[in-house]
Structure formats: C-alpha cells, structure tokens
Write a protein that holds these residues in place. Structure first.
Motif, PDB file in Angstrom:
ATOM      1  N   TYR A  91      77.163 -35.923  43.015  1.00  0.00           N
ATOM      2  CA  TYR A  91      76.251 -35.485  42.719  1.00  0.00           C
ATOM      3  C   TYR A  91      74.940 -34.634  44.357  1.00  0.00           C
ATOM      4  O   TYR A  91      75.005 -33.414  43.824  1.00  0.00           O
ATOM      5  CB  TYR A  91      74.918 -36.633  42.015  1.00  0.00           C
ATOM      6  N   GLN A  92      75.438 -35.685  45.211  1.00  0.00           N
ATOM      7  CA  GLN A  92      74.601 -34.809  46.301  1.00  0.00           C
ATOM      8  C   GLN A  92      75.387 -33.492  46.261  1.00  0.00           C
ATOM      9  O   GLN A  92      75.042 -32.267  46.802  1.00  0.00           O
ATOM     10  CB  GLN A  92      74.702 -35.406  47.364  1.00  0.00           C
ATOM     11  N   LYS A  93      76.806 -33.333  47.123  1.00  0.00           N
ATOM     12  CA  LYS A  93      77.734 -32.180  46.929  1.00  0.00           C
ATOM     13  C   LYS A  93      77.547 -31.470  45.412  1.00  0.00           C
ATOM     14  O   LYS A  93      77.695 -30.225  45.634  1.00  0.00           O
ATOM     15  CB  LYS A  93      79.443 -32.412  46.955  1.00  0.00           C
ATOM     16  N   LYS A  94      77.454 -32.119  44.276  1.00  0.00           N
ATOM     17  CA  LYS A  94      77.600 -31.087  42.923  1.00  0.00           C
ATOM     18  C   LYS A  94      76.219 -30.672  42.743  1.00  0.00           C
ATOM     19  O   LYS A  94      77.049 -28.621  42.330  1.00  0.00           O
ATOM     20  CB  LYS A  94      77.778 -32.426  41.878  1.00  0.00           C
ATOM     21  N   TYR A  95      75.317 -31.017  43.252  1.00  0.00           N
ATOM     22  CA  TYR A  95      73.808 -30.364  43.120  1.00  0.00           C
ATOM     23  C   TYR A  95      73.695 -29.428  44.539  1.00  0.00           C
ATOM     24  O   TYR A  95      72.594 -28.934  44.016  1.00  0.00           O
ATOM     25  CB  TYR A  95      72.524 -31.142  42.874  1.00  0.00           C
ATOM     26  N   ILE A  97      72.677 -30.894  47.455  1.00  0.00           N
ATOM     27  CA  ILE A  97      71.200 -30.793  48.021  1.00  0.00           C
ATOM     28  C   ILE A  97      71.668 -30.971  49.227  1.00  0.00           C
ATOM     29  O   ILE A  97      72.100 -31.702  49.794  1.00  0.00           O
ATOM     30  CB  ILE A  97      70.994 -32.073  47.328  1.00  0.00           C
ATOM     31  N   PRO A  98      70.606 -30.229  49.823  1.00  0.00           N
ATOM     32  CA  PRO A  98      70.707 -30.161  51.480  1.00  0.00           C
ATOM     33  C   PRO A  98      70.832 -31.933  51.932  1.00  0.00           C
ATOM     34  O   PRO A  98      69.793 -32.936  51.370  1.00  0.00           O
ATOM     35  CB  PRO A  98      69.245 -29.658  51.966  1.00  0.00           C
ATOM     36  N   GLN A  99      70.924 -32.310  53.245  1.00  0.00           N
ATOM     37  CA  GLN A  99      71.619 -33.856  53.616  1.00  0.00           C
ATOM     38  C   GLN A  99      70.148 -34.328  54.459  1.00  0.00           C
ATOM     39  O   GLN A  99      69.450 -35.498  53.437  1.00  0.00           O
ATOM     40  CB  GLN A  99      72.332 -33.777  54.929  1.00  0.00           C
ATOM     41  N   LEU A 100      69.198 -32.850  54.621  1.00  0.00           N
ATOM     42  CA  LEU A 100      67.848 -34.208  54.730  1.00  0.00           C
ATOM     43  C   LEU A 100      67.168 -34.355  53.763  1.00  0.00           C
ATOM     44  O   LEU A 100      66.120 -35.870  53.257  1.00  0.00           O
ATOM     45  CB  LEU A 100      67.057 -32.479  55.565  1.00  0.00           C
ATOM     46  N   GLU A 101      66.871 -33.660  52.650  1.00  0.00           N
ATOM     47  CA  GLU A 101      66.290 -33.932  51.497  1.00  0.00           C
ATOM     48  C   GLU A 101      66.943 -34.870  50.874  1.00  0.00           C
ATOM     49  O   GLU A 101      66.434 -36.531  49.830  1.00  0.00           O
ATOM     50  CB  GLU A 101      66.263 -32.701  50.204  1.00  0.00           C
ATOM     51  N   PHE A 102      68.737 -35.091  50.754  1.00  0.00           N
ATOM     52  CA  PHE A 102      69.176 -36.141  50.269  1.00  0.00           C
ATOM     53  C   PHE A 102      68.779 -37.830  50.583  1.00  0.00           C
ATOM     54  O   PHE A 102      68.727 -38.502  50.283  1.00  0.00           O
ATOM     55  CB  PHE A 102      70.568 -36.423  49.802  1.00  0.00           C
ATOM     56  N   ASN A 103      68.417 -38.003  52.466  1.00  0.00           N
ATOM     57  CA  ASN A 103      68.557 -38.501  52.751  1.00  0.00           C
ATOM     58  C   ASN A 103      66.911 -39.494  52.657  1.00  0.00           C
ATOM     59  O   ASN A 103      66.883 -41.016  53.142  1.00  0.00           O
ATOM     60  CB  ASN A 103      68.884 -38.698  53.946  1.00  0.00           C
ATOM     61  N   LYS A 104      66.086 -38.852  52.347  1.00  0.00           N
ATOM     62  CA  LYS A 104      64.177 -38.828  52.094  1.00  0.00           C
ATOM     63  C   LYS A 104      64.590 -38.753  51.314  1.00  0.00           C
ATOM     64  O   LYS A 104      63.710 -40.647  50.542  1.00  0.00           O
ATOM     65  CB  LYS A 104      63.462 -38.090  52.253  1.00  0.00           C
ATOM     66  N   MET A 105      64.920 -38.870  49.594  1.00  0.00           N
ATOM     67  CA  MET A 105      65.281 -39.478  47.994  1.00  0.00           C
ATOM     68  C   MET A 105      66.164 -40.601  48.165  1.00  0.00           C
ATOM     69  O   MET A 105      65.396 -41.313  47.570  1.00  0.00           O
ATOM     70  CB  MET A 105      66.684 -37.981  47.451  1.00  0.00           C
ATOM     71  N   LEU A 106      67.526 -40.691  48.837  1.00  0.00           N
ATOM     72  CA  LEU A 106      67.333 -42.042  49.379  1.00  0.00           C
ATOM     73  C   LEU A 106      67.010 -43.095  50.152  1.00  0.00           C
ATOM     74  O   LEU A 106      67.105 -44.208  49.893  1.00  0.00           O
ATOM     75  CB  LEU A 106      69.276 -42.401  49.890  1.00  0.00           C
ATOM     76  N   GLU A 107      66.132 -42.409  50.799  1.00  0.00           N
ATOM     77  CA  GLU A 107      65.292 -43.394  51.872  1.00  0.00           C
ATOM     78  C   GLU A 107      64.433 -43.900  50.427  1.00  0.00           C
ATOM     79  O   GLU A 107      63.678 -45.522  50.253  1.00  0.00           O
ATOM     80  CB  GLU A 107      64.795 -42.590  52.696  1.00  0.00           C
ATOM     81  N   ALA A 108      63.549 -43.399  49.650  1.00  0.00           N
ATOM     82  CA  ALA A 108      62.712 -43.050  49.336  1.00  0.00           C
ATOM     83  C   ALA A 108      63.203 -44.800  47.442  1.00  0.00           C
ATOM     84  O   ALA A 108      61.714 -45.361  47.320  1.00  0.00           O
ATOM     85  CB  ALA A 108      62.348 -42.428  48.360  1.00  0.00           C
ATOM     86  N   SER A 109      63.761 -44.682  47.258  1.00  0.00           N
ATOM     87  CA  SER A 109      64.480 -45.364  46.592  1.00  0.00           C
ATOM     88  C   SER A 109      65.539 -46.440  47.011  1.00  0.00           C
ATOM     89  O   SER A 109      65.664 -47.303  46.695  1.00  0.00           O
ATOM     90  CB  SER A 109      65.027 -44.583  45.554  1.00  0.00           C
ATOM     91  N   GLY A 122      65.667 -45.869  36.853  1.00  0.00           N
ATOM     92  CA  GLY A 122      66.443 -44.694  37.234  1.00  0.00           C
ATOM     93  C   GLY A 122      64.455 -43.794  37.366  1.00  0.00           C
ATOM     94  O   GLY A 122      63.730 -43.925  36.746  1.00  0.00           O
ATOM     95  N   GLY A 123      65.013 -43.114  38.856  1.00  0.00           N
ATOM     96  CA  GLY A 123      64.174 -42.024  38.911  1.00  0.00           C
ATOM     97  C   GLY A 123      64.586 -41.018  38.251  1.00  0.00           C
ATOM     98  O   GLY A 123      65.314 -40.395  37.766  1.00  0.00           O
ATOM     99  N   GLY A 124      63.743 -39.545  39.308  1.00  0.00           N
ATOM    100  CA  GLY A 124      64.880 -37.922  37.947  1.00  0.00           C
ATOM    101  C   GLY A 124      65.847 -37.454  38.371  1.00  0.00           C
ATOM    102  O   GLY A 124      66.828 -36.854  37.773  1.00  0.00           O
ATOM    103  N   PHE A 125      66.305 -38.956  39.760  1.00  0.00           N
ATOM    104  CA  PHE A 125      67.743 -38.223  40.274  1.00  0.00           C
ATOM    105  C   PHE A 125      68.723 -38.613  39.320  1.00  0.00           C
ATOM    106  O   PHE A 125      69.507 -38.431  39.035  1.00  0.00           O
ATOM    107  CB  PHE A 125      68.214 -38.704  41.700  1.00  0.00           C
ATOM    108  N   GLU A 126      68.270 -40.065  39.138  1.00  0.00           N
ATOM    109  CA  GLU A 126      69.407 -40.601  38.482  1.00  0.00           C
ATOM    110  C   GLU A 126      69.042 -40.488  36.739  1.00  0.00           C
ATOM    111  O   GLU A 126      70.676 -40.567  36.255  1.00  0.00           O
ATOM    112  CB  GLU A 126      68.769 -42.273  38.216  1.00  0.00           C
ATOM    113  N   GLN A 127      68.077 -39.848  36.583  1.00  0.00           N
ATOM    114  CA  GLN A 127      67.860 -39.255  34.899  1.00  0.00           C
ATOM    115  C   GLN A 127      68.740 -37.602  34.900  1.00  0.00           C
ATOM    116  O   GLN A 127      69.147 -37.501  33.866  1.00  0.00           O
ATOM    117  CB  GLN A 127      66.527 -39.121  34.542  1.00  0.00           C
ATOM    118  N   ARG A 128      68.548 -37.281  36.490  1.00  0.00           N
ATOM    119  CA  ARG A 128      69.685 -36.093  36.497  1.00  0.00           C
ATOM    120  C   ARG A 128      71.145 -36.446  35.663  1.00  0.00           C
ATOM    121  O   ARG A 128      72.181 -35.147  35.388  1.00  0.00           O
ATOM    122  CB  ARG A 128      69.015 -35.324  36.928  1.00  0.00           C
TER     123      ARG A 128
END
Length: 200
Positions: A91-95, A97-109, A122-128
């Motif tokens: 879904y990172q590829k599909k949406y 999402i830039p790698q840096l932003e994606f890494n921050k999102m994964l780190e936060a979760s 689940g947060g916003g990404f999982e709900q999406r």
C-alpha cells in the motif's frame, strides 16, 4: 496460493477443499474459539448456540462481519507482523507514500514486543487499507499471501530430489501425478452430474 506445485500437474486442485471438507468438525473446533474472540466477525446462525454445533458436518454456518473501517482497520493491525509489513509495503507503493514519511509512520506504530502487539487498534493507514473496495483489497492480500508462500514452497520442492534421492523423488512424483489425475476425473464427474441435474 503461491505454491508452484499447484500450477503443475502434480497436485489435486481440490486438495485443500478435500482436507477441509473431510475434517470440518475438527477445523471448527480449532477455529471457532478464535472467531468468537474476533471483534468484528461472528457466527450468525441460531444453530451455533447448540453446544455440539461444531460437530455437525452438514451445518453450513454463516459468518457476519462488521464492515466499518475502524473495526476492519483493527483487524489489519492484528495481522502477523511479517505479513502485515508486506501488506503495508504494497500500500505504500499503491498510495505513493514517500519513503521517509512511510518510515516515520511505521516507527510511530511500532510498539510491539517479541510476543505481542501492544497497540491493537488500527490507525489512519490501517483504516485506509480496510476501506479499499473488497475486490481490490482481496487482490492485494492474495498477492502478499502468494509472495509469502512462494519462496518456502519453491525451495522445499527443489530440496526434495537432493534430500530424498532420485528414486524416491520419482516414486513420489508418480503418486502425485496419479492423485492429480484422480482429482481431475472427480471434477469431471461432478461437472457432468451438475449438468445432468440442470437438464432434469
């Protein structure tokens, strides 16, 4: 899905259905308690209130699912870690999402210990992800299952001749081809029976 042996004429295409169909009460006893603990899935059949319902091989129990993105997002979050990370990457590829932003999102979760998920919602990404149209979500999940199963099953197939020896592998392959042919013949007979029933 993902097992290369299923694409060859060496496996009965009905293998999984045969295993499950012939052991349905045992599968129900194994999985019913897990299903009853899921927050958004449950049995929707009055017969399931009977204490011995799982032992009835003729019962076709219905399941219902709460399709709200919040509940389904929670289910995405509770997927096994390795599988979930592959789905996230899809879904990172599909949406896009830039790698840096994606890494921050994964780190936060990332709040898991080795044995359990501490944050089960689940947060916003999982709900999406969970809000995707069912066919698209199903396709993405199937892709992740195939990629997960593909390498271990391929390497296992390649190890066979080396570890078992040529003669034993040849006998095994002959047995598999015979089962494949038997399965095809059973499918052909079932198809003919269904066509005959439609004509009557």
């Amino acid at each position: 899905m993902g097992d290369p042996r299923m694409a060859l004429p060496t496996e009965d295409k009905s293998k999984v259905a045969n295993i499950v169909g012939n052991n349905l009460p045992n599968f129900r006893r194994l999985y019913a308690p897990l299903i009853e603990n899921l927050p958004n899935v449950g049995f929707n059949d009055s017969k399931c209130t009977s204490p011995d319902w799982a032992l009835d091989p003729t019962l076709n129990a219905r399941l219902t699912q709460d399709m709200s993105p919040i509940k389904r997002g929670n289910m995405v979050r509770r997927l096994p870690k390795f599988f979930r990370s592959k789905l996230y990457f899809q879904y990172q590829k599909k949406y896009q999402i830039p790698q840096l932003e994606f890494n921050k999102m994964l780190e936060a979760s990332s709040d898991e210990s080795g044995t359990r998920i501490n944050r089960r919602e689940g947060g916003g990404f999982e709900q999406r992800i969970a809000s995707e149209p069912p066919e698209e979500l199903r396709g993405e999940i199937r892709g992740v299952i195939k990629s997960t199963v593909s390498w271990p099953s391929t390497s296992q197939s390649l190890k066979g001749p080396v570890t078992a020896g040529a003669a034993r592998t040849w006998r095994y392959m002959k047995e598999k081809v015979e089962k494949y042919r038997e399965g095809k013949e059973k499918d052909r007979i079932k198809k003919l029976e269904k066509e005959s029933e439609k004509k009557d």
